[in-house]
Design a protein around this motif. Structure first.
Motif, short mmCIF file in Angstrom:
data_model
loop_
_atom_site.label_atom_id
_atom_site.label_comp_id
_atom_site.label_asym_id
_atom_site.label_seq_id
_atom_site.Cartn_x
_atom_site.Cartn_y
_atom_site.Cartn_z
N HIS A 143 -16.68 -35.90 -28.48
CA HIS A 143 -17.95 -35.25 -28.15
C HIS A 143 -17.74 -34.02 -27.27
CE1 HIS A 143 -22.03 -35.45 -25.92
NE2 HIS A 143 -22.27 -35.01 -27.13
N TYR A 149 -17.73 -29.98 -28.24
CA TYR A 149 -18.87 -29.05 -28.17
C TYR A 149 -19.78 -29.29 -26.97
CZ TYR A 149 -21.83 -32.78 -30.14
OH TYR A 149 -22.50 -33.95 -30.36
N SER A 150 -19.75 -30.52 -26.42
CA SER A 150 -20.72 -30.85 -25.38
C SER A 150 -20.45 -30.13 -24.06
CB SER A 150 -20.74 -32.36 -25.14
OG SER A 150 -19.52 -32.80 -24.56
N LYS A 151 -19.24 -29.65 -23.82
CA LYS A 151 -18.91 -28.94 -22.59
C LYS A 151 -18.83 -27.43 -22.79
CE LYS A 151 -18.70 -32.64 -20.10
NZ LYS A 151 -19.76 -32.93 -19.09
N SER A 203 -23.70 -29.11 -16.30
CA SER A 203 -23.67 -30.26 -17.20
C SER A 203 -24.43 -31.40 -16.56
CB SER A 203 -22.22 -30.67 -17.47
OG SER A 203 -22.15 -31.81 -18.29
N THR A 242 -22.57 -36.94 -21.77
CA THR A 242 -23.24 -35.67 -21.51
C THR A 242 -24.55 -35.59 -22.26
OG1 THR A 242 -21.07 -34.61 -21.28
CG2 THR A 242 -22.98 -33.17 -21.54
N ALA A 288 -27.07 -32.92 -21.38
CA ALA A 288 -27.51 -31.53 -21.47
C ALA A 288 -26.48 -30.61 -20.86
CB ALA A 288 -28.86 -31.36 -20.75
N GLN A 290 -28.44 -31.97 -25.75
CA GLN A 290 -27.37 -31.91 -26.74
C GLN A 290 -27.82 -32.41 -28.12
OE1 GLN A 290 -23.53 -31.89 -25.83
NE2 GLN A 290 -24.21 -30.66 -24.12
N THR A 345 -28.42 -42.00 -26.66
CA THR A 345 -27.33 -41.22 -27.25
C THR A 345 -26.52 -42.13 -28.18
OG1 THR A 345 -25.52 -41.70 -25.71
CG2 THR A 345 -27.13 -40.05 -25.02
#
Length: 485
Positions: A167, A170-172, A282, A290, A292, A310, A337
């Motif tokens: 994840h 792209y999440s960071k 974050s 994560t 948002a 996200q 999530t």
């Protein structure tokens, strides 16, 4: 797949590449080839000592590289690891074994094994571990104070950890996805510190952690051309003070990810001006991963904004009846999530309170905008967010009240000039007390985030008609008691 296998794979591809660096520490740095040997040697020694797959093995180890090697080796051997933040086990979780390099400080009625560098020694050959287990076997328990203000354990399987690490691509944000040298000052025992380390090591990058002297990492930032930093608002403010005081010191960060607490507008603007323009915020939790992320340059325009929700994450603001509120309407936040935990280890009561109907109820109050921006406006209960750690004021008050001559105490947080939360305590004492002695008393019994930065004596604490402490009045009383400098 065992979660350690990708790291062992990278060790074969790049044995001479630095894997973990802790400037100024005993080991300094460890290359992938040596890390592979450490993992196998720890696994073999653990099995010889009686640890078997499925055991819960708690670690309380001061040296970061030693600690990381033990965690990886134990997980590779099939054990479930738990990094303790203090010398006492956590309520509801009973480790089968505690491994520590300070055995005299650990409070436990079970098995405590002293560990040292000898556990890392050997020929580095793969240990004769048990047959491959399931991807759904639990390999890690991570402590989080979460919405409760007290340590709770979240259990992770190999599959769940792998999904969260994936994840991160792209999440960071786009810059972290290409980062090969990251400095994380959040610590390997923390949820983000552990996951950042696993993410970097799984792709052959180098993870840097803080050593005994902060000056060493400041030198390493330029020397090793560290690309990114993961930190909390509190620590970001400390680094900012150093770099603002020395304009000649060059900053080479490509990006900074800030998490764990609200980033103030003042700190955001000054950090972007001096440290790095690519500053991201974050928002998430150990329970959910994560939730948002957003660029600080955008978020600082909206008070309380923590990032854009996200993909694949559902965040809803609800009213007291459980009805979903429209955009821009504040309510209690619930989150769902694809990588969410199912509850707290050994605590069904708290699990029922915070995990309901397929959602995690975070304890935050806030809303969503029409563009998917998440805005946090408050907390449902009294837990305080200090430097990225959730602090139970009641817990700190109980410890302070055990100090000689202290009758009662009230703890609260105030923001300094950079918008960073600092912990304060009002105390009612029978006679004058020595502040340094009280702070030492707290330091021996509480984690660093729970130690007040200021003790303020008062005649009485504000209480309502039924004797309940009026916490909203504490900052006002403190301001009246403290004389301007």
């Amino acid at each position: 797949m065992n979660i350690v296998e990708p790291i062992l794979f990278q060790s074969k591809l790049s044995p001479f590449t630095a894997a973990i660096c802790v400037p100024g520490s005993k080991f300094g740095s460890v290359r992938y080839g040596m890390l592979e040997a450490f993992i196998h040697n720890v696994a073999r020694t653990a099995l010889k000592s009686g640890i078997v797959p499925g055991n819960i093995v708690a670690t309380y180890i001061n040296d970061t590289i030693l600690h990381t090697a033990f965690v990886l080796g134990l997980m590779h051997a099939g054990a479930t690891t738990l990094s303790l933040r203090g010398p006492k086990p956590v309520a509801g979780i009973t480790p089968d074994v505690i491994l520590t390099d300070v055995p005299g400080n650990v409070v436990n009625s079970g098995t405590v094994l002293a560990v040292d560098q000898s556990w890392l020694e050997g020929d580095g050959a793969a240990a004769p571990v048990a047959p491959q287990g399931s991807d759904d076997d639990i390999c890690r328990i991570i402590l989080t104070s979460g919405s409760t203000g007290l340590p709770k354990g979240i259990a992770f399987s190999h599959r769940m950890l792998a999904a969260r690490i994936a994840h991160y691509t792209y999440s960071k944000g786009p810059r972290f996805a290409h980062c090969s040298r990251l400095y994380c000052d959040l610590g390997i025992a923390t949820s983000p510190g552990f996951r950042y380390a696993m993410a970097l090591l799984s792709r052959g990058g180098t993870i840097f952690f803080l050593g005994p002297d902060p000056a060493d990492i400041l030198q390493a930032i330029d020397l090793h051309k560290i690309q990114g930093m993961a930190t909390s608002p509190y620590s970001l403010g400390e680094y900012l003070k150093f770099f603002e005081a020395d304009e000649a010191f060059e900053v080479t960060f490509d990006h900074i990810i800030c998490q764990g607490a609200m980033l103030s507008r003042q700190l955001s603007q000054r950090a972007r001006a001096r440290l790095c323009q690519n500053l991201y915020c974050s928002y998430g939790s150990t329970e959910t991963t994560t939730v948002a992320l957003g660029p600080a340059s955008v978020l600082e325009r909206v008070p309380g904004a923590v990032g854009y929700v996200q993909p694949g994450v559902v965040v809803e603001a609800i009213d007291g009846s459980g009805n979903v509120l429209p955009p821009h309407r504040d309510g209690a936040l619930r989150i769902r999530t694809g990588h969410m935990a199912k509850g707290y280890v050994g605590d069904p009561e708290t699990t029922r309170a915070f995990f309901r109907d397929g959602y995690f109820y975070s304890g935050d109050i806030g809303h969503l905008t029409a563009e998917g921006l998440l805005v946090i406006t408050g907390r449902e209960k009294t837990a305080l967010n200090v430097g990225g750690d959730t602090v139970s004021p009641e817990l700190v008050e109980d410890i302070i009240s055990t100090f000689t001559n202290v009758e009662e105490a009230a703890v609260f947080a105030l923001n300094d000039e950079l918008g960073i939360a600092r912990l304060f305590a009002l105390i009612v004492a029978k006679s004058p007390i020595e502040e340094s002695g009280l702070l030492q008393h707290c330091a021996q019994r509480l984690p660093p985030s729970c130690i007040p930065t200021r003790i303020i004596p008062v005649d009485a604490l504000p209480r309502g008609a039924q004797g309940k402490l009026e916490r909203q009045r504490l900052p006002e009383i403190a301001a009246a008691m403290v004389k301007p400098a």
